[in-house]
Scaffold this motif. Structure first.
Motif, PDB file in Angstrom:
ATOM      1  N   ALA A   1      11.928  37.367 -28.428  1.00  0.00           N
ATOM      2  CA  ALA A   1      11.234  36.213 -29.010  1.00  0.00           C
ATOM      3  C   ALA A   1      12.235  35.230 -29.607  1.00  0.00           C
ATOM      4  O   ALA A   1      12.158  34.018 -29.389  1.00  0.00           O
ATOM      5  CB  ALA A   1      10.242  36.680 -30.070  1.00  0.00           C
ATOM      6  N   LEU A   2      13.193  35.755 -30.352  1.00  0.00           N
ATOM      7  CA  LEU A   2      14.158  34.859 -30.994  1.00  0.00           C
ATOM      8  C   LEU A   2      15.028  34.148 -29.963  1.00  0.00           C
ATOM      9  O   LEU A   2      15.325  32.954 -30.096  1.00  0.00           O
ATOM     10  CB  LEU A   2      15.033  35.656 -31.958  1.00  0.00           C
ATOM     11  N   LEU A   3      15.418  34.907 -28.928  1.00  0.00           N
ATOM     12  CA  LEU A   3      16.205  34.264 -27.882  1.00  0.00           C
ATOM     13  C   LEU A   3      15.390  33.190 -27.180  1.00  0.00           C
ATOM     14  O   LEU A   3      15.885  32.114 -26.831  1.00  0.00           O
ATOM     15  CB  LEU A   3      16.671  35.322 -26.871  1.00  0.00           C
ATOM     16  N   HIS A   4      14.109  33.482 -27.018  1.00  0.00           N
ATOM     17  CA  HIS A   4      13.234  32.510 -26.361  1.00  0.00           C
ATOM     18  C   HIS A   4      13.121  31.241 -27.178  1.00  0.00           C
ATOM     19  O   HIS A   4      13.023  30.139 -26.629  1.00  0.00           O
ATOM     20  CB  HIS A   4      11.846  33.123 -26.150  1.00  0.00           C
ATOM     21  N   ILE A   5      13.118  31.401 -28.494  1.00  0.00           N
ATOM     22  CA  ILE A   5      13.079  30.210 -29.345  1.00  0.00           C
ATOM     23  C   ILE A   5      14.274  29.320 -29.018  1.00  0.00           C
ATOM     24  O   ILE A   5      14.150  28.106 -28.824  1.00  0.00           O
ATOM     25  CB  ILE A   5      13.084  30.588 -30.832  1.00  0.00           C
ATOM     26  N   LEU A   6      15.437  29.939 -28.933  1.00  0.00           N
ATOM     27  CA  LEU A   6      16.627  29.154 -28.638  1.00  0.00           C
ATOM     28  C   LEU A   6      16.531  28.509 -27.264  1.00  0.00           C
ATOM     29  O   LEU A   6      16.778  27.309 -27.092  1.00  0.00           O
ATOM     30  CB  LEU A   6      17.862  30.066 -28.695  1.00  0.00           C
ATOM     31  N   ASN A   7      16.141  29.300 -26.275  1.00  0.00           N
ATOM     32  CA  ASN A   7      16.118  28.779 -24.912  1.00  0.00           C
ATOM     33  C   ASN A   7      15.118  27.655 -24.757  1.00  0.00           C
ATOM     34  O   ASN A   7      15.370  26.639 -24.108  1.00  0.00           O
ATOM     35  CB  ASN A   7      15.786  29.915 -23.935  1.00  0.00           C
ATOM     36  N   HIS A   8      13.962  27.851 -25.355  1.00  0.00           N
ATOM     37  CA  HIS A   8      12.959  26.789 -25.275  1.00  0.00           C
ATOM     38  C   HIS A   8      13.438  25.548 -25.988  1.00  0.00           C
ATOM     39  O   HIS A   8      13.186  24.420 -25.551  1.00  0.00           O
ATOM     40  CB  HIS A   8      11.639  27.284 -25.868  1.00  0.00           C
ATOM     41  N   ALA A   9      14.147  25.751 -27.101  1.00  0.00           N
ATOM     42  CA  ALA A   9      14.638  24.597 -27.853  1.00  0.00           C
ATOM     43  C   ALA A   9      15.712  23.849 -27.089  1.00  0.00           C
ATOM     44  O   ALA A   9      16.045  22.722 -27.429  1.00  0.00           O
ATOM     45  CB  ALA A   9      15.185  25.049 -29.204  1.00  0.00           C
ATOM     46  N   LEU A  10      16.295  24.492 -26.068  1.00  0.00           N
ATOM     47  CA  LEU A  10      17.245  23.769 -25.228  1.00  0.00           C
ATOM     48  C   LEU A  10      16.553  23.104 -24.048  1.00  0.00           C
ATOM     49  O   LEU A  10      16.817  21.959 -23.721  1.00  0.00           O
ATOM     50  CB  LEU A  10      18.313  24.734 -24.697  1.00  0.00           C
ATOM     51  N   SER A  11      15.664  23.852 -23.389  1.00  0.00           N
ATOM     52  CA  SER A  11      15.084  23.317 -22.164  1.00  0.00           C
ATOM     53  C   SER A  11      14.052  22.242 -22.419  1.00  0.00           C
ATOM     54  O   SER A  11      14.016  21.226 -21.722  1.00  0.00           O
ATOM     55  CB  SER A  11      14.416  24.437 -21.362  1.00  0.00           C
ATOM     56  N   LYS A  12      13.166  22.470 -23.392  1.00  0.00           N
ATOM     57  CA  LYS A  12      12.054  21.535 -23.554  1.00  0.00           C
ATOM     58  C   LYS A  12      12.532  20.140 -23.952  1.00  0.00           C
ATOM     59  O   LYS A  12      12.112  19.150 -23.372  1.00  0.00           O
ATOM     60  CB  LYS A  12      11.051  22.106 -24.543  1.00  0.00           C
ATOM     61  N   PRO A  13      13.390  20.026 -24.954  1.00  0.00           N
ATOM     62  CA  PRO A  13      13.853  18.676 -25.285  1.00  0.00           C
ATOM     63  C   PRO A  13      14.565  18.029 -24.103  1.00  0.00           C
ATOM     64  O   PRO A  13      14.413  16.824 -23.876  1.00  0.00           O
ATOM     65  CB  PRO A  13      14.797  18.895 -26.464  1.00  0.00           C
ATOM     66  N   LEU A  14      15.320  18.824 -23.335  1.00  0.00           N
ATOM     67  CA  LEU A  14      15.950  18.258 -22.148  1.00  0.00           C
ATOM     68  C   LEU A  14      14.905  17.595 -21.270  1.00  0.00           C
ATOM     69  O   LEU A  14      15.063  16.461 -20.810  1.00  0.00           O
ATOM     70  CB  LEU A  14      16.671  19.374 -21.375  1.00  0.00           C
ATOM     71  N   MET A  15      13.818  18.312 -21.044  1.00  0.00           N
ATOM     72  CA  MET A  15      12.768  17.768 -20.195  1.00  0.00           C
ATOM     73  C   MET A  15      12.101  16.552 -20.814  1.00  0.00           C
ATOM     74  O   MET A  15      11.774  15.588 -20.106  1.00  0.00           O
ATOM     75  CB  MET A  15      11.714  18.837 -19.916  1.00  0.00           C
ATOM     76  N   PHE A  16      11.876  16.593 -22.121  1.00  0.00           N
ATOM     77  CA  PHE A  16      11.245  15.425 -22.741  1.00  0.00           C
ATOM     78  C   PHE A  16      12.167  14.223 -22.695  1.00  0.00           C
ATOM     79  O   PHE A  16      11.727  13.089 -22.461  1.00  0.00           O
ATOM     80  CB  PHE A  16      10.835  15.734 -24.182  1.00  0.00           C
ATOM     81  N   PHE A  17      13.461  14.461 -22.926  1.00  0.00           N
ATOM     82  CA  PHE A  17      14.392  13.338 -22.817  1.00  0.00           C
ATOM     83  C   PHE A  17      14.344  12.766 -21.403  1.00  0.00           C
ATOM     84  O   PHE A  17      14.275  11.548 -21.201  1.00  0.00           O
ATOM     85  CB  PHE A  17      15.819  13.803 -23.126  1.00  0.00           C
ATOM     86  N   ALA A  18      14.404  13.659 -20.423  1.00  0.00           N
ATOM     87  CA  ALA A  18      14.399  13.199 -19.038  1.00  0.00           C
ATOM     88  C   ALA A  18      13.120  12.443 -18.736  1.00  0.00           C
ATOM     89  O   ALA A  18      13.138  11.381 -18.102  1.00  0.00           O
ATOM     90  CB  ALA A  18      14.562  14.388 -18.102  1.00  0.00           C
ATOM     91  N   SER A  19      11.995  12.990 -19.200  1.00  0.00           N
ATOM     92  CA  SER A  19      10.746  12.310 -18.882  1.00  0.00           C
ATOM     93  C   SER A  19      10.650  10.979 -19.590  1.00  0.00           C
ATOM     94  O   SER A  19      10.013  10.044 -19.115  1.00  0.00           O
ATOM     95  CB  SER A  19       9.550  13.193 -19.216  1.00  0.00           C
ATOM     96  N   GLY A  20      11.300  10.883 -20.746  1.00  0.00           N
ATOM     97  CA  GLY A  20      11.324   9.584 -21.414  1.00  0.00           C
ATOM     98  C   GLY A  20      12.014   8.553 -20.541  1.00  0.00           C
ATOM     99  O   GLY A  20      11.569   7.411 -20.406  1.00  0.00           O
ATOM    100  N   LYS A  21      13.122   8.985 -19.940  1.00  0.00           N
ATOM    101  CA  LYS A  21      13.822   8.050 -19.068  1.00  0.00           C
ATOM    102  C   LYS A  21      12.985   7.698 -17.851  1.00  0.00           C
ATOM    103  O   LYS A  21      12.948   6.547 -17.406  1.00  0.00           O
ATOM    104  CB  LYS A  21      15.145   8.685 -18.595  1.00  0.00           C
ATOM    105  N   ILE A  22      12.314   8.710 -17.306  1.00  0.00           N
ATOM    106  CA  ILE A  22      11.467   8.446 -16.137  1.00  0.00           C
ATOM    107  C   ILE A  22      10.379   7.452 -16.511  1.00  0.00           C
ATOM    108  O   ILE A  22      10.053   6.528 -15.756  1.00  0.00           O
ATOM    109  CB  ILE A  22      10.847   9.752 -15.609  1.00  0.00           C
ATOM    110  N   GLN A  23       9.834   7.642 -17.712  1.00  0.00           N
ATOM    111  CA  GLN A  23       8.749   6.771 -18.143  1.00  0.00           C
ATOM    112  C   GLN A  23       9.229   5.339 -18.283  1.00  0.00           C
ATOM    113  O   GLN A  23       8.556   4.394 -17.894  1.00  0.00           O
ATOM    114  CB  GLN A  23       8.181   7.261 -19.459  1.00  0.00           C
ATOM    115  N   SER A  24      10.434   5.180 -18.855  1.00  0.00           N
ATOM    116  CA  SER A  24      10.881   3.808 -19.039  1.00  0.00           C
ATOM    117  C   SER A  24      11.266   3.188 -17.707  1.00  0.00           C
ATOM    118  O   SER A  24      11.170   1.974 -17.533  1.00  0.00           O
ATOM    119  CB  SER A  24      12.043   3.745 -20.026  1.00  0.00           C
TER     120      SER A  24
END
Lengths: 499, 219, 305
Positions: A333-356
């Motif tokens: 669970a704790l490792l997943h917290i870290l991994n999700h905290a890396l992958s999800k923001p990456l995706m949101f940043f990317a999608s922000g660029k796609i959106q703009s």
């Protein structure tokens, strides 16, 4: 030491005030970034100390141990990433006329206030102060979602749902805190009855029935904030309507701070009620979350909403990990917290660029990202693969750990259901993002609004660096978890009392 | 003073009064009546804390009573009135469930709470009645929040729920250390202010504060 | 003396109504009729000839007597001045409600009997109000009965000296609303006019004249006073005589007179400060009052007081 601890709280506040008062929109972003870097520097000694022992300040009001340090490190890392990304995001919004100077200032001011509230949660020793921090995060993030940009009715609707549902939930969590206080004062009187350090020692003496009741309320309350189904309804709206850097923060770390609260409570409740009660509840909510999000991911038409449901899924996995318990489950669970905290923001940043770039959040209207924006497309592809649990990326590792814990414990129905849902999510995520990544650009795309090629200023460069760094980490963690992180997580597992 | 309070079971009277103001939330149609009901509810709550302060004799309870009175009894109602005036809306439009029916359902909710908490409740705090009443208030305000259409009514329902929660917590623990109560109250105050801001934003964005229109985001 | 306390109700009920009218007039800035005016009205009516419609049946002629007798019997049951009444054993709350129901039933029939539209309207409205009001009265009285341990009015009156717990207060409030509805006062019905809008009670007795009308009006006054006395007995019977001691009885008379005057004042206040609500809003008002009565019962059971 005390100075360092206090500075962790003071720096974001100061940055918030300073950012709000700067009138030049081009500069504000860099000032805010500077603030977050200063925060990181100031927090470093404290975090390092907490990982090896307990740090406390102000009469035990604030106290940090390994778990707090771990989460705080994630908060600060994501704050830097978000602040860096925000620069180009807001520049774009400002140039496109979607916000004005006032909006930009408000955004940065609120951003740092938000960071402050999250830090407060991780540093609090007292359960009530932790509650105050979580309530404060709700309030500030609601403002961040709904305001600052020109009239966006959908954002206001999302923010309203968010604040109402989360406040109702948090009210229940407060009731649970009160009940826990009642139980602890019955044993040790009122001195320090809410302090985690005190409670950890005497938790086994508290009345199990009372603590069960308290835990139920707290799970419902903080679970609402963490996005566990069935009280997750606010999440798709809020996370999809918020500006991308804020979505990254919300998904990446705010949900985790709610889990931080739940984990603290679990470690207090378990000694007296036994781990079956809490375990079963957490497993149930975890499975429901993963299941519901799997179904909704299949039918999504909006890629930001898709990412939001993916957050719900991963929170469900974390809940499963804690529920299954044992050192392996909690490690996962704790490792997943870290991994999700890396992958999800990456995706949101990317999608922000796609959106703009494409001006729409509709999957059907976006095509051929890989061909028109190769770097962005690759990063998005890496993130999508990671989030859907593909080896050899990082999320696969933590999902596998949780799965292994379940198998070790012999929880076969849980494992089977989990696998089914994960497969559904895998298909849903990849098909959704695949539609966007592949194909030729110009295949029915909407007007590529506001895109000015060649406008590659320092902001763009910063945003790209951040995303590349995160993508590299995503890949690296898939192969091997670095020793220092492994050490930290093991200490956290010990802190949480798992044998 | 103490025996007078006990002889006339003032605490019971006040707590039933708190329950009554929550129930009347179902009966009224105008938002100003809601605000009035909230004000009376908060004053009764502060009064209850003060009475318990006299009975138990702890000074920090007096402070708690004063704090409650100041924030929930004075500041928040004033703020709500300002919002109502700015929104220029006074009536709740036809709710999902008619007033009489929701009044009846609230009565049934109260009975259900009493019936289910009668046996096997191992927590008493200083008065089992007060705990039952507080949970009933929480449920009634949740019910009101679900069945109303105006954003401001939902916000007021939320405030009632927080009052009920405060009462529950108070009956369980005689209040927490003053610092923490201060923090909690401050949080709630901030929450109310933000809610007010949003209510106005909703009105501006949707040209009405009717939550029926806030159903665009689905799925 | 205790044998005849019901005469107090029979003889003084017109006076009570006159007092209410006078107080109302004063509050509205008028002089108003004298307090003895109802007596003069009754005497005048008794002397007058009667005009009876040819299409009516025996019910029309029997109703005034039935109504008067039933109400007078209710007067016998209720302890007015002293609880040491020999009829105390018959004095059950449930019996009282049934006696009123009997009277109401025949009044409604009498109103229908003449075949006029006003009569039918009054009867149907009266029955609607009755359906809404009787549960309120029953619940409120039952709450008091449960707390006293018996439905016997004498027993209830001796157990508690006054309203003393929240559930009693709620029951009293609900009962007051029920009294307003039962006695046909504003905001439920306007007793001063004969307009079609306000006809509940007036509608049913429109066809009666002379002796019959006198009996019906008198029964109406008696019912009002009985309800006042009931409220006094159940919710604040402080001062009621519990033995035959003349001094105590004399004191009880004074106390009773004061309490009834207080109730009259309250009624006048309510009538002067409210407007009559429209008939279709009546269920909302009475529904709210029912929830109050229900809450009083639930609160009593929960709190045990």
């Amino acid at each position: 030491m005390r100075v360092y601890v206090l500075s962790i709280l003071i720096i974001p506040l100061v940055t918030a005030v300073v950012c709000y008062n700067i009138t030049k929109p081009r500069i504000v972003g860099y000032v805010s970034l500077g603030g977050t870097v200063a925060l990181a520097v100031a927090a470093f000694p404290t975090i390092a100390a907490s990982l090896s022992g307990t740090v406390s300040a102000l009469d035990d009001t604030f106290s940090m141990d390994a778990l707090s340090g771990y989460i705080m490190a994630l908060v600060i890392f994501l704050s830097i990433a978000s602040a860096a990304y925000s620069i180009s995001y807001l520049e774009h919004e400002y140039d496109a006329g979607l916000t004005n100077v006032r909006g930009v200032r408000t955004y940065y001011g609120l951003l740092h206030l938000f960071i402050f509230t999250m830090l407060l949660v991780t540093m609090a020793n007292n359960l009530a102060i932790m509650w105050i921090g979580i309530e404060a995060t709700t309030i500030v993030s609601a403002l961040l979602i709904g305001l600052g940009f020109h009239k966006r009715p959908l954002a206001v609707e999302a923010a309203w749902k968010y604040i109402i549902l989360c406040t109702v939930g948090i009210t229940f969590a407060l009731l649970g805190t009160f009940i826990a206080y009642y139980a602890s004062t019955a044993v040790i009187g009122t001195e320090g009855a809410l302090n985690w350090t005190t409670l950890r020692g005497m938790a086994y003496r508290m009345n199990p029935e009372t603590m069960k009741l308290a835990f139920i309320f707290v799970l419902v309350g903080y679970g609402t904030k963490a996005g566990l189904a069935p009280v997750h309804n606010w999440l798709p709206d809020a996370h999809s309507q918020a500006p991308s850097p804020i979505s990254a923060l919300l998904s990446g770390i705010l949900l985790n701070t709610a889990f931080y609260g739940i984990m603290r409570f679990v470690s207090i409740v378990e000694p007296s009620t036994g781990s079956d009660f809490t375990g079963h509840l957490l497993i149930f909510f975890g499975l429901v979350s993963v299941g519901i999000s799997a179904i909704f991911i299949l039918v999504q038409e909006n890629y930001k909403r898709l990412l939001a449901y993916s957050s719900i899924e991963h929170m469900g996995i974390i809940s499963l990990g804690i529920g299954i318990g044992g050192p392996v489950g909690i490690y996962g669970a704790l490792l997943h917290i870290l991994n999700h905290a890396l992958s999800k923001p990456l995706m949101f940043f990317a999608s922000g660029k796609i959106q703009s770039r494409f001006g729409t959040t509709n999957i059907a209207n976006v095509n051929g990202v890989l061909s028109s924006m190769p770097l962005l497309g690759t990063l998005t592809f890496i993130g999508a693969l990671s989030l859907s649990g593909t080896p050899p990326f990082n999320i696969f590792v933590s999902e596998f750990t949780v799965l292994k814990a379940g198998v070790d414990r012999g929880l076969w129905p849980v494992v089977v259901l989990f696998l089914i849902f994960v497969v559904i999510v895998f298909y849903g995520m990849l098909s959704g993002f695949g539609k966007m990544l592949f194909g030729r650009p110009g295949d029915g795309t909407a007007a590529q609004a506001g895109h000015r090629p060649g406008r590659e200023g320092a902001g763009e460069w910063l945003a790209n660096t951040v995303m590349i760094f995160m993508a590299v980490a995503v890949i690296a963690l898939g192969f091997k978890v670095p020793a220092i992180i492994d050490e930290t997580i093991r200490t956290c597992v010990q802190v949480l009392g798992a044998k | 003073m103490k025996s007078w309070i006990e002889a006339f079971s003032i605490i019971d009277f006040i707590s039933v009064g708190i329950l009554l103001t929550a129930v009347t939330l179902n009966a009224f149609k105008s938002i100003e009546s809601y605000v009035k009901a909230y004000t009376i509810n908060s004053w009764l709550l502060a009064g209850l804390i003060a009475v318990v302060a006299v009975l138990v004799g702890e000074t920090h309870l007096y402070i708690a009573a004063l704090l409650t009175l100041a924030t929930k009894g004075i500041i928040i109602p004033l703020f709500l009135r300002r919002i109502v005036r700015r929104m220029r809306v006074t009536r709740e439009i036809q709710p999902y469930i008619s007033n009489s029916l929701s009044l009846a359902i609230s009565g049934i909710l109260v009975a259900v709470v009493y019936a289910s908490l009668k046996e096997g409740i191992f927590i008493t705090g200083f008065s089992k009645n007060v705990l039952q009443i507080s949970i009933a208030v929480i449920l009634i305000s949740l019910f009101v929040m679900i069945t109303r259409k105006k954003a401001l009514t939902q916000a007021i329902g939320l405030l009632f729920m927080e009052n009920g929660l405060f009462l529950a917590g108070f009956s369980l623990t005689f209040g927490m250390p003053t610092m923490i109560e201060l923090g909690v109250l401050f949080d709630m105050l901030m929450g109310v202010i933000i809610l007010g801001i949003f209510v106005i934003q909703i009105k501006r964005a949707f040209a009405s504060a009717d939550l029926d229109k806030l159903t665009v985001l689905k799925g | 003396m205790e044998y005849f306390q019901f005469l107090v109700i029979i003889l003084f009920s017109p006076l009570v109504n006159g007092v209410i009218k006078k107080l109302k007039a004063n509050m509205q800035g008028r002089v108003g009729p004298g307090v003895l005016q109802p007596y003069y009205d009754l005497l005048r009516l008794l002397k007058k000839d009667m005009v009876v419609s040819t299409v009516t049946s025996w019910i029309f002629k029997a109703t005034p007597y039935i109504v008067f007798t039933a109400t007078a019997t209710a007067a016998v049951i209720v302890p007015v001045l002293s609880t040491a009444s020999p009829y105390g054993m018959m004095g059950d709350v449930i019996a009282l409600i049934y006696l009123f129901a009997l009277a109401r039933f025949f009044m409604a029939l009498g109103g229908l009997d003449a075949g006029t539209s006003f009569g039918g309207e009054g009867s149907s409205r009266e029955m609607t109000v009755a359906i809404l009001v009787e549960p309120i009265m029953m619940l409120a009285l039952f709450t008091a009965a449960i707390s006293a341990g018996s439905t016997n009015i004498v027993r209830i009156a001796t157990v508690h000296p006054a309203v003393f717990s929240p559930s009693h207060l709620l029951a009293l409030t609900a009962f007051m609303v029920a009294i307003v509805a039962e006695t046909g006062r504003v905001p439920v019905d306007n007793p001063d006019t004969h307009l079609e809008l306000t006809m509940i009670h007036e509608g049913m007795i429109l066809e009666y004249s002379g002796r019959y009308l006198a009996l019906m009006e008198w029964a109406h006054y008696m019912k009002q006073m009985i309800l006042f006395t009931l409220a006094i007995d159940i919710f604040f019977p402080l001062g009621i005589a519990q033995s035959g001691n003349p001094a105590i009885l004399a004191a009880a008379v004074v106390v009773y007179a004061a309490k009834v005057t207080g109730m009259a004042l309250l009624m006048a206040l309510v009538e002067s400060t409210r407007a009559k609500i429209r008939f279709f809003q009546l269920p909302s008002l009475l529904g709210g009052s029912f929830v109050l009565a229900f809450l009083s019962l639930v609160t009593h059971i929960m709190m045990g007081k």
